[in-house]
Structures are given as C-alpha cells and as structure tokens.
Design a protein around this motif. Structure first.
Motif, short mmCIF file in Angstrom:
data_model
loop_
_atom_site.label_atom_id
_atom_site.label_comp_id
_atom_site.label_asym_id
_atom_site.label_seq_id
_atom_site.Cartn_x
_atom_site.Cartn_y
_atom_site.Cartn_z
N TYR A 156 3.59 48.92 3.77
CA TYR A 156 4.58 50.52 3.03
C TYR A 156 3.26 51.34 1.93
O TYR A 156 3.20 51.15 1.37
N GLU A 157 3.27 52.55 2.47
CA GLU A 157 1.97 53.03 1.59
C GLU A 157 3.17 53.50 0.16
O GLU A 157 2.31 53.80 -0.54
N LEU A 158 4.36 53.43 0.14
CA LEU A 158 4.59 54.54 -1.27
C LEU A 158 4.80 52.80 -1.38
O LEU A 158 5.20 52.86 -3.37
N CYS A 159 3.97 51.84 -2.07
CA CYS A 159 3.79 50.54 -2.46
C CYS A 159 3.04 50.74 -3.10
O CYS A 159 2.16 49.69 -4.00
N TYR A 160 2.14 51.43 -2.58
CA TYR A 160 0.10 51.29 -3.25
C TYR A 160 0.51 52.20 -4.63
O TYR A 160 -0.46 51.13 -5.67
#
Length: 867
Positions: free
Chosen positions: A108-112
């Motif tokens: 998930y991109e918002l875990c970067y």
C-alpha cells in the motif's frame, strides 16, 4: 531489547513473538539472515498471507534464518527513540541492522513513510547510496513494486511478481556474494541478472521542463527492462502447512488459503487483475490436503478461501461441500471473502451457513449499466437484489456493498444509482421478520499503473469531498450505514501510485516531519504533507489529477507485468465506447501478452467431486460413564502475562483444537466452545492460580486431557492439575471471593527500603479511608481502597511459604526463581473491589506510571481454595 519494554506499552502482544509455529533457528550459525518486515502494525502484517509464505519458505532452507519485524506503534517508537534502542526482530531480538537482508512487503502506497521509519528506528541509513557492503541489503516485493519509483532512492532492489519463485535465487546469490566478500556494485549487477529483479540504481531517469520523463536510460548492457516472475503452477510451489498463529486478534484471524491466483474478468480499474495474470487455480485435492494439515497445526475456527474472485474457481461447489463435510462437526466456519454477484449461488449460501454465518461482501463498484460497461464489470441488478434477499432470508443480518466514486466518465445519474440500489437492497433486509442491515462502503477511484485507466486523471480533492457530502446526505435511513475513505488519503495514494523518483525527496521531508501510519485516518498529518510538497517544489496535483497522453513516457515503462501497453490502450478505447471485453475463461484469448512466454492459465479438473471425510478429531469414544466437564488449574508466567483475557481464551481454544480435545459447543447461529475462566487478570500480571472449565462431548481422562493440552500450549501457560467434574455446578467466576498477590518492587528502578515500605503500608491501613480516583469509560470513579483489601503486609521471601494447595503441585516454581528481591508485598483483594494491585501500590507508595507498570505482580491464590 524490545521485550524489556513490554510492560510499558498498550498492546504488548504485538511484540511478544513465541507464537504457535513461530520458527526459531540459530541466527549465529546462519549462512544468511533475512529480516522480513511489514511496514504496518503486527495485526495487519500477520493477516497477510504473503508474509506467511515467504517466512515459511525461507526458514525451510538450510543455512537461512528468517525473522519478522513490524512497524511499532507510537508508544513503543517513543520508548525506542528515548532509550536509543534499535528496532529488532520478534524471534531472537536481533537488531535489523545486523541482518544480511532486510525485505519489505509493499502492499500500500500510504505505508511508504513507515518503511523509512523502520529503517530509521533500526539505525540503518535511509538512502541506498549511503549503505555499503557492511549494511543489510534492502529489497522490496509486493504489488507496489510495479511502480516503486518513489522509493527508488531507498531500496537496493525490488522483486516483481511472484516472490516465492524468485526469493530463493536472490538469497542464494546474496549468500554467495557475502562469502566472496564482494563489493556493493558487484552485488547489484549480479542481482540484475535474476529475472524479475529490478535494481533502480542501474537506470538513470531524466526529465523534461514540464516535469514529465524524458528518458529512462539503462546503465548496464542487456538490462533494458524487468519482466515479472510468474509461478507457472501453484500446485508445484511451496505453501506453508504450519502458519504462525498470532496470540492477539489480527485483522484476518483465521486460516487463509489461496485457492486461485489471478483473475480473468478484466475489470479495467483493477491493478491486481492485471499484474497477477494469468489465472492459476489450485487443485481441490491439494487444497483439501493443505487445509487438513494446517488445521491440525493451527486450531483455527474459520477457514477463508482467498482469491480475487473465489466463486470463479472451477470446483468451488464440490470443494465447499467437502470442507463442510470435514469440519462441520468441529464447528469450523468457511468464509469466501471475495465473491462476484453471479457466483454467489443458493447452494453456496446453504453450505456457508451450516456452521456460522461469516460475512457477505459484494462489490458492484458501479450501479448503472453504462458505467459498468466502461469498467468492464457487468452486474445484473435484479440478480443482485435477489441474492441479497436470499442472504437475508438465510439468516444473515449484514451485507457489505462496495462502490467506487470518481470512475472515468462518471455522471450524476451514476451517483444517484448507487443510492437507489443501496436502498433497494436495504429494503430486502427489512421484509417480514428479517432485520438485515447494509454497510455501503464508497472508495475513491485511484488510477493505478498497468491498468487500462493508467492514463486517466483522478478526481481533485474538492470533487471527492463534494461527492462524499452527497452520499452522506443521501444514504440515510433504516438499515443503511455509509463508510468512506478519507479523501486526503485517496489523494496521497494517487500521487504515489503513479509517481516518479522525484517524490523520494518529498517522502524524506514528510518522514522528517513525523509522518507515519498515513493509512490511518486519525494519524494522517495533512499539513505536514502539504509542507513537504511545497518545500520539495513538487505539485501533488501533477501526479494525481493530470491526464497522461498515450505517448507520454510513464515512470514504470521499463517494468513489465506481462500485459502489453498496446492491449491496455485498446482496453481504454473500448472503455471510451462502452464496449465489453469477454472473460478469458469463455475460451477466447484477448492477446493481452501474459501467455506469450510459455505461461498459461491453469484451471482445475471440473470432474472433481466431493470426497468422503479426510479425518476425524472426535476424541476417544465413550466407553463408560464419564465426566462431561474438566476443570484445570494452570499457571501464567513470563511473557504469557502479557496475554489479555480474550487472547488467552483464544490460545486455549486453539490449543484444544490442535490437541483433538472433544469440546462441546453452544447452539445457535454462532456456536462457541463451552469454556469458562476465573475473573480476568490485569494485563502484565502473572499467576500461579488460574482455573478453566471446559465441557466435553466424548470421554477423555483428566490425565490425558492435561497431557495433550500442555503439549500445545505456548511457553508460560501450563496446566498443573485437572479434575473430572459433573456438568452442573457453580460457574468459575462465582466460586472465589478474593485473590492474593505477591508484589516485588525490584524492577521499578529505585528500590524503597523495606522499613519505609512497611511504614507506608501500616499508615495506609490505620487511616480512616484511602480514596483512589480512577478514570473510567463512564467517567471518574472513586474507590476506598480499605474496603477492597483482604490483606496487606510486607513478607520476607526466605521465610514465606506458598499456599498448601500449591506446595503439593509439580511445576510450581519456587519463590527464589520468581523474585530477586529479599522482601515482597502480600496483598489480598476482594472480588467486588475491582481495583488492580499495582494501582493500590502506586497510590500508597507514590510511584510514577512507569514504575507502576514495571511492578512484578504474581497472583498466588484464590479464596476460598478449591479442595
């Protein structure tokens, strides 16, 4: 080590380790050590099947040690930073920086920002160019690797595609490089020779003045691009038969079994449908063997059949029949978390409801035929409404519906149709005596790479919020509940989903401003993100809300998921004309490109029929009059003290299932084991005097019961004696009137002199009242401590004797093994008191909250003692 901090954090079971089936190998003798990291909290990471597969696969290799780490929650992070303790692994407590490989699952991109936070907490340099050969190799896998460009500065390599097909080649190569004592550049070039491995530093990206990409230049001959790895046949690859069973409730707390990988439906918005092509089904016979072995090793009460569309499996009906025949008597439920409307048959509904009504989730995505044709996902509205009526009629009281807002070419009537359809389905739940509810979840469409919509703009933030306001107003009424995603989160996801390498500087700035857990609405730091973009000189709308021309060089052009760009362009043209593309299963190849390299669909034999029951866990047959209940006296010591009461109940129930204990279940729609315990202990409290009652359906002796269950219980929990009992009798919570505890001050950092402690306790007892004020959910509560106390005194460890009921039992550790301090505090608390022993001492001895949490509290007896 992190485990020393467990008394000080809110959810200590996140960090305990030692779960059932956890693997403990000697890391000192390993030829290669691999830290498998999930950039979110434990309960999310341990719900991900890919973590279980890679963990089991790597540990099955000789000379390889794989251990796990997750993003610590804010309280644990604060402790680690304040004490300068590096983030370590659950299994051995080894700091991540000491591993050869640190591998991230990128879902998930918002875990970067969590990725950067883990590296920071592990005291590993964030930028790949700052890590030399003595630092861990940082690699990533998962769906986000199909455009990992925003993370390119931080990772040494990414694995595209099926990880279990490539990870062993990667680890073998790194192990050989490590033994050869090679340099970092040599390693990266060798990694690039493995199919499916992307080394971002071996490509140079240049940009045009308008911010679009001018060129993606390979820096190594014969390394022009990267094509994903594909497991050609799931029946021939590794699958874990003994997955790790968490102590705490995780998001998907069940046995998850992948029945199919890939999807043939061709939904034009769905990245997973494209990147996981082609469809590969597991043979139903192999599935039954996997499930049978896994259930014996885990003790789960639910089996979840996973795929992008489980109902499409060729043999789903006979497979469900076989599973229900095998597990119905053990009250094991079967869930199908991903179903299309047309695949949810009346027969499946009947099979699922035989044990327990697991959830039903249906995802129409769009509510008008026109928009369904645009996204290539047709749903018969009449069939959907009839299906909902059947589900409610069968006894379910909740259906979840998933829709998208902001799809390409969306019109006002498409939004109105979502409201109308949801209301129609909700009315089905209110007919006659039914009381059904409908949860409507509306997410924002986020264009993703490698899809037919990868060139399309995402709705601007203001328009997303406008649509959400409309739905909040329109989707009201009896039986309806609306859920939505934070518009700002969807916007950020869109930015990074199609972002380029320039966004790496924004990630660094956001991390520096404290951004983490951006996928959690309550923890999204929107202002800090805006500042990070502004300082980095980048416009987030450029990435999320701009339409790309088909001729534009996209950041992921050199990364090949197998589906050709020309096919995706043709799919967008079809979407523009509302033209459907048929399902590959219908026998007409659409020439997407995936099957052009010797890999094709693998479907199960449709002639499979439900076999007879594989095995039986019904215990010992009845041979004589027998006790229908067994009462157990058990101890709870060491790290087991951090198990909450409900977590401990799950541990015992699953241990009983693994031990083939013939448990009796309640009747009704949600059958549960008939098990009871003494009153819950505060988390962190140990005990030598816990009791459990378990009802049985078949005879088993108390001795055999104790032997079997102790074999399956985790460290710290152990049954020391059992009694056969009649079914009737007083429930355990009502048997005892008071509890006694021994408390040591040794761990609080400042040991008070015995004389001072004794004086303070005596002063407290001689007073007229000692009022403790506690903040509760219902407000402030005042309690007179003296009314709660049955006993309070200082005792000498050497001369103190445990209760007679404990002295006669094997397995009870002596006091000198439990406590280091010379003197202890003995405290008795009446059942009706409802006050924690530590809270009483905090008040009397004026301890800080941290000192209170570090007290060693051991329950030694419940009164009156059982004969």
């Amino acid at each position: 080590m992190i485990k020393d901090l467990l008394p000080l954090v809110s959810r200590p079971t996140r960090y305990m380790g030692d779960e059932v089936n956890a693997c403990h190998k000697d890391i000192q003798s390993a030829r290669l050590s691999f830290a498998l990291c999930f950039p979110d909290v434990y309960e999310i990471g341990m719900s991900h099947l890919g973590m279980q597969i890679l963990y089991g696969l790597l540990n099955a290799q000789e000379g390889v040690v794989c251990e796990r780490a997750f993003s610590p929650w804010f309280d644990m992070e604060a402790l680690l930073r304040s004490r300068n303790i590096p983030l370590d692994t659950l299994e051995s407590g080894t700091p991540l920086r000491n591993f050869d490989v640190v591998g991230f699952s990128l879902q998930y991109e918002l875990c970067y920002t969590n990725v950067l936070n883990i590296l920071s907490l592990a005291q590993i340099p964030l930028l790949a160019r700052e890590r030399d050969a003595d630092m861990p190799v940082v690699i990533g896998g998962g769906p986000c690797t199909f455009n990992p460009e925003p993370l390119a500065d931080f990772f040494d390599a990414f694995v595209l595609g099926d990880g279990e097909d490539a990870v062993l080649e990667v680890t073998d190569l790194i192990r050989q490089w490590k033994e050869d004592r090679g340099d970092k550049d040599t390693l990266l070039k060798r990694l690039a020779s493995i199919e499916g491995v992307y080394v971002p530093s071996l490509f140079q990206v240049s940009y045009l003045p308008d911010g679009t990409i001018e060129e993606i230049k390979p820096l190594m001959p014969h390394y022009q691009g990267v094509r994903k790895r594909i497991v050609s046949d799931l029946n021939e690859c590794y699958y874990p038969l003994a997955p790790v069973v968490p102590f705490m409730k995780v998001v998907h707390d069940r046995l998850s079994v992948e029945v199919t990988r890939g999807c043939t439906r061709g939904c034009r918005f769905c990245q997973a449908g494209y990147i996981y092509r082609p469809v590969r089904e597991r043979d139903p016979r192999a599935l039954l063997e996997i499930i049978d072995s896994s259930m014996k090793r885990t003790g789960y009460e639910e089996i979840s059949l996973l795929s992008l569309s489980t109902g499409d499996h060729t043999c789903i009906a006979p497979l469900m029949q076989a599973l229900m025949r095998n597990y119905e008597k053990e009250r094991v439920a079967i869930s199908l978390p991903s179903l299309r409307v047309g695949t949810l048959t009346e027969g499946l509904i009947e099979e699922i409801k035989k044990v327990r009504k697991t959830g039903f989730t249906l995802a129409p995505e769009a509510a008008t035929e026109r928009l369904q044709r645009v996204i290539n996902k047709i749903m018969d509205e009449k069939e959907l409404v009839e299906t909902a009526a059947q589900v409610f009629e069968a006894g379910w009281n909740l259906i979840k519906l998933y829709f998208m807002a902001g799809l390409p070419s969306e019109r006002e009537e498409d939004l109105q149709a979502i409201v109308s359809l949801s209301q129609r389905i909700a009315r089905q739940g209110g007919k006659g005596k039914r009381r059904g509810n409908v949860n409507v979840s509306i997410s924002t469409f986020v264009p993703k790479p490698h899809t037919a919509f990868q060139w399309q703009p995402q709705l601007p933030l203001e328009e997303i919020e406008e649509r959400q306001r409309y739905f909040k107003e329109a989707l009201r009424g009896k039986g309806l509940r609306l859920k939505w995603h934070d518009a700002r989160m969807s916007f950020l996801e869109g930015v990074f989903a199609r972002g380029d390498r320039q966004l790496g500087s924004v990630l660094l700035r956001a991390h520096g401003r404290g951004c983490s857990f951006d996928g959690w609405t309550e923890h999204l730091r929107w202002r800090e993100w805006q500042e990070a973009f502004a300082e980095g000189g980048l416009d987030p709308f450029f990435y999320a809300c701009r339409e790309r021309k088909p001729s534009e060089l996209l950041p992921w052009r050199h990364l090949d998921c197998g589906v050709e760009d020309e096919f995706l362009k043709s799919e967008w043209e079809r979407a523009s004309t509302e033209f459907l593309t048929p399902d590959c299963r219908e026998g007409v190849c659409q020439h997407c490109g995936v099957c052009d390299n010797g890999v094709t669909m693998v479907l199960s034999d449709p002639s499979f029929s439900s076999p007879s029951r594989l095995s039986s866990n019904q215990g010992i047959a009845r041979q004589r009059p027998w006790a229908k209940k067994i009462r157990s006296h058990f101890i709870k010591l060491g790290q087991a003290r951090f198990l909450g009461h409900l977590e401990m109940v799950d541990v015992f129930v699953r241990a009983a299932r693994r031990a083939a204990i013939p448990m009796r279940f309640s009747e009704g729609f949600h059958p549960l084991p008939k098990i009871s315990f003494t009153n819950p202990l505060p988390v962190g409290t140990e005990s030598l005097a816990e009791f459990m009652d378990l009802d049985l359906t078949h005879y088993i002796s108390a001795e055999e019961f104790q032997k079997r269950l102790n074999t399956e219980l985790p460290p710290g929990l152990r049954i020391i004696r059992c009694f056969e009992m009649a079914l009737k009798g007083r429930p355990l919570p009502t048997v005892f009137k008071a509890d006694r505890f021994l408390i040591s001050l040794e761990a609080i950092g400042r040991v008070l002199p015995e004389a001072e402690v004794r004086e303070r306790l005596e002063q407290a007892l001689q007073g007229e009242g000692l009022i403790l004020i506690q903040d509760k959910k219902k407000g402030e509560r005042k309690t007179n401590i003296l009314d709660c106390l049955e006993r309070l005194q200082v005792v000498n460890k050497e001369s103190y004797s445990l209760p007679a009921s404990l002295q006669m039992q094997d397995g009870i550790p002596p006091l000198k093994e439990l406590f280091d301090a010379d003197f202890l505090i003995e405290m008795g608390i009446k059942k009706e008191g409802g006050v924690r022993p530590a809270a009483i001492l905090q008040h009397i001895l004026e301890l800080t909250p941290e000192q209170t949490d570090l007290l060693r509290v051991v329950k030694i007896e419940s009164l009156p003692p059982l004969s």
